[in-house]
Scaffold this active site. Sequence first.
Site, mmCIF file in Angstrom:
data_model
loop_
_atom_site.group_PDB
_atom_site.id
_atom_site.type_symbol
_atom_site.label_atom_id
_atom_site.label_comp_id
_atom_site.label_asym_id
_atom_site.label_seq_id
_atom_site.Cartn_x
_atom_site.Cartn_y
_atom_site.Cartn_z
ATOM 1 N N ARG A 204 1.116 88.133 46.377
ATOM 2 C CA ARG A 204 -0.213 88.247 45.579
ATOM 3 C C ARG A 204 -1.202 89.361 46.289
ATOM 4 O O ARG A 204 -1.444 89.319 47.435
ATOM 5 C CB ARG A 204 -0.741 87.155 44.783
ATOM 6 C CG ARG A 204 -1.552 86.465 46.187
ATOM 7 C CD ARG A 204 -2.127 84.977 45.377
ATOM 8 N NE ARG A 204 -2.770 84.081 46.519
ATOM 9 C CZ ARG A 204 -2.577 83.440 46.971
ATOM 10 N NH1 ARG A 204 -1.091 83.154 47.107
ATOM 11 N NH2 ARG A 204 -3.075 82.796 47.893
ATOM 12 N N SER B 66 -0.961 84.730 37.963
ATOM 13 C CA SER B 66 -1.631 83.299 37.701
ATOM 14 C C SER B 66 -3.071 83.458 37.156
ATOM 15 O O SER B 66 -3.409 84.046 36.444
ATOM 16 C CB SER B 66 -1.337 82.357 38.596
ATOM 17 O OG SER B 66 -1.836 80.994 38.448
ATOM 18 N N HIS B 67 -3.986 82.971 38.018
ATOM 19 C CA HIS B 67 -5.400 82.695 37.623
ATOM 20 C C HIS B 67 -6.027 83.559 38.594
ATOM 21 O O HIS B 67 -7.175 83.313 38.538
ATOM 22 C CB HIS B 67 -5.612 81.116 38.069
ATOM 23 C CG HIS B 67 -5.514 80.818 39.357
ATOM 24 N ND1 HIS B 67 -4.278 80.459 39.913
ATOM 25 C CD2 HIS B 67 -6.697 80.915 40.479
ATOM 26 C CE1 HIS B 67 -4.717 80.040 41.140
ATOM 27 N NE2 HIS B 67 -5.890 80.244 41.315
ATOM 28 N N LYS C 167 6.424 85.286 42.501
ATOM 29 C CA LYS C 167 6.955 83.943 43.157
ATOM 30 C C LYS C 167 8.395 84.077 43.031
ATOM 31 O O LYS C 167 9.208 84.398 41.960
ATOM 32 C CB LYS C 167 6.593 82.999 42.081
ATOM 33 C CG LYS C 167 4.812 82.887 42.072
ATOM 34 C CD LYS C 167 4.398 81.693 41.288
ATOM 35 C CE LYS C 167 2.941 81.556 41.222
ATOM 36 N NZ LYS C 167 2.463 80.515 40.481
ATOM 37 N N ASP D 109 -3.059 77.700 33.044
ATOM 38 C CA ASP D 109 -3.475 78.878 33.843
ATOM 39 C C ASP D 109 -2.499 80.011 33.192
ATOM 40 O O ASP D 109 -1.650 79.777 32.349
ATOM 41 C CB ASP D 109 -3.267 78.654 35.322
ATOM 42 C CG ASP D 109 -2.008 78.241 35.682
ATOM 43 O OD1 ASP D 109 -0.991 78.037 34.927
ATOM 44 O OD2 ASP D 109 -1.750 77.943 36.811
ATOM 45 N N ASP E 285 0.315 81.373 34.210
ATOM 46 C CA ASP E 285 1.783 81.587 34.097
ATOM 47 C C ASP E 285 2.062 80.121 33.733
ATOM 48 O O ASP E 285 3.292 79.663 33.932
ATOM 49 C CB ASP E 285 2.267 81.939 35.510
ATOM 50 C CG ASP E 285 1.691 81.011 36.571
ATOM 51 O OD1 ASP E 285 0.696 80.526 36.497
ATOM 52 O OD2 ASP E 285 2.817 81.164 37.743
ATOM 53 N N ASP F 221 2.101 77.247 35.028
ATOM 54 C CA ASP F 221 3.032 76.174 35.954
ATOM 55 C C ASP F 221 2.130 75.092 36.063
ATOM 56 O O ASP F 221 2.438 73.891 36.819
ATOM 57 C CB ASP F 221 3.369 76.773 37.154
ATOM 58 C CG ASP F 221 2.341 77.408 37.886
ATOM 59 O OD1 ASP F 221 1.086 77.756 37.446
ATOM 60 O OD2 ASP F 221 2.624 77.708 39.148
ATOM 61 N N ARG F 222 0.747 75.011 35.817
ATOM 62 C CA ARG F 222 -0.226 73.905 35.653
ATOM 63 C C ARG F 222 -0.796 73.756 34.302
ATOM 64 O O ARG F 222 -1.049 74.753 33.686
ATOM 65 C CB ARG F 222 -1.245 74.126 36.589
ATOM 66 C CG ARG F 222 -0.860 74.471 38.209
ATOM 67 C CD ARG F 222 -2.154 74.661 38.901
ATOM 68 N NE ARG F 222 -2.663 75.816 38.741
ATOM 69 C CZ ARG F 222 -4.193 76.177 38.960
ATOM 70 N NH1 ARG F 222 -4.844 75.228 39.478
ATOM 71 N NH2 ARG F 222 -4.560 77.254 38.515
ATOM 72 N N HIS G 110 -0.491 70.404 39.824
ATOM 73 C CA HIS G 110 1.090 70.786 40.101
ATOM 74 C C HIS G 110 1.953 69.538 40.057
ATOM 75 O O HIS G 110 1.665 68.736 40.896
ATOM 76 C CB HIS G 110 1.194 71.366 41.415
ATOM 77 C CG HIS G 110 0.730 72.868 41.440
ATOM 78 N ND1 HIS G 110 1.340 73.824 40.894
ATOM 79 C CD2 HIS G 110 -0.278 73.436 42.030
ATOM 80 C CE1 HIS G 110 0.930 75.144 41.036
ATOM 81 N NE2 HIS G 110 -0.379 74.916 41.760
#
Length: 462
Positions: free
Chosen positions: A14, A106-107, A116, A251, A253, A255-256, A338
């Site tokens: 990132r 993501s965030h 990722k 968020d 993407d 994933d959370r 997560h």
Amino acid sequence: MLEELTCFKAYDIRGKLGEELNEDIAYRIGRAFGQVLVREGGELGSKTVVVGGDVRHTSETLKNELAKGLCDSGVNVLDIGLTGTEEIYFATKYLNLAGGVEVTASHNPLDYNGMKLVREDSKPVSGDTGLFEIKHLAELNEFADVDIKGALSQRSNLPAYVNHLMTYINAENITPLKIVANSGNGAAGHVIDALELLFNELNIPIEFIKVHHQPNGDFPNGIPNPLLPECRQDTSDAVKKFDADMGIAWDGDFDRCFLFDETGEFIEGYYIVGLLAEAFLQKNAGAKIIHDPRLTWNSIDVIEQNGGLPIMSKTGHAFIKERMREEDAVYGGEMSAHHYFKDFSYCDSGMIPWLLVAELLCVKNKPLSVLVKERIAAFPSPGEINSAVKDADLAIERVLHKYIDLAINVDRTDGISLEFNTWRFNLRKSNTEPLLRLNLETRGDKELMEQKTNELLEIIRS
């Protein structure tokens, strides 16, 4: 002299657009990842990598250059379009592919993007599992000649992914629920739409109230990061306005996921770990559950009460996933929201947790506030508190000097964890910022929690 690519971090890629991450760098990352995969065996063109991207305006262009680099290295590419990170995890395993890449920040702020990466079976690609080798190759920018380039194809994998999500719950357990779903204008909306269609087909009585639902790379309602208190209000307000049973916010993407009870109150991720552990142990008697070292007492208590075996792992997705594979654990949870699942290739998901909690609400026939209220009262915690310090190691030494002789247990799995009869704390350095992160909990004593929190912060910040 090599150009250092500062977008490579310990667990992913990132960086700031233009200076740290651009189309040329994305292409080189694709060439490097593909070259590593080809070198590991197999004929040119025999390996396929799946790629997808989030809603950021630069994700499509970066993804296309990444795909071009992969193809030029002799690897086939399957582009599954607008996705969340976990859709790449799922596709890599489900389609038996050599690897996967999600283009996402993501965030992070608007002027950032990232990637990722996973290998076969959705195993993480991090610093010690190949990421730094990919970094070195991309920095060299000297790649092997390839006679046969890979082919690019495009298709959706959404139906298979959504059908897999449904395997985590028993549809017959679901009673009428009204759920606020806040996608934050990120990538989650299309999955909620697909689930809604499936719920209607199967007569599953879940009604969605959709907030900030449409994907929008400008993020007109703010960067989706519900870990920040200022990003929670819209979800909370919608829960109260529509008299919903639960609120969910993701968020960028997804994933959370972050949960809100029926009063609109945000629930700290720590207590969700306990809920999910209970949900799994009801279906998997005696299973092993992985938890992180920051806050532990509630998780251990819930797991042992429900006949499971709690196992502690160092914080971080690569460590949790590796430990879950070693232990054959059914579930792993971090207080940072997560959540990892054995049947999801040991990967993290932002969709599976809320489905399990929704089913638990119906099975127990209790509101979410009641399910977590007892646990919060039993093991109160102020949540993670960050302190900016000039010398983190010196601050940790001051804390140890004050408390180590009084502790009944000292653990250094991740930072320092000191345990006493009625309270415990974990203090660890941030991997990315000059911060110390404090987590503390007590055995049912909120006043002691506040006292010890203030006491520790005074020592850390002095």
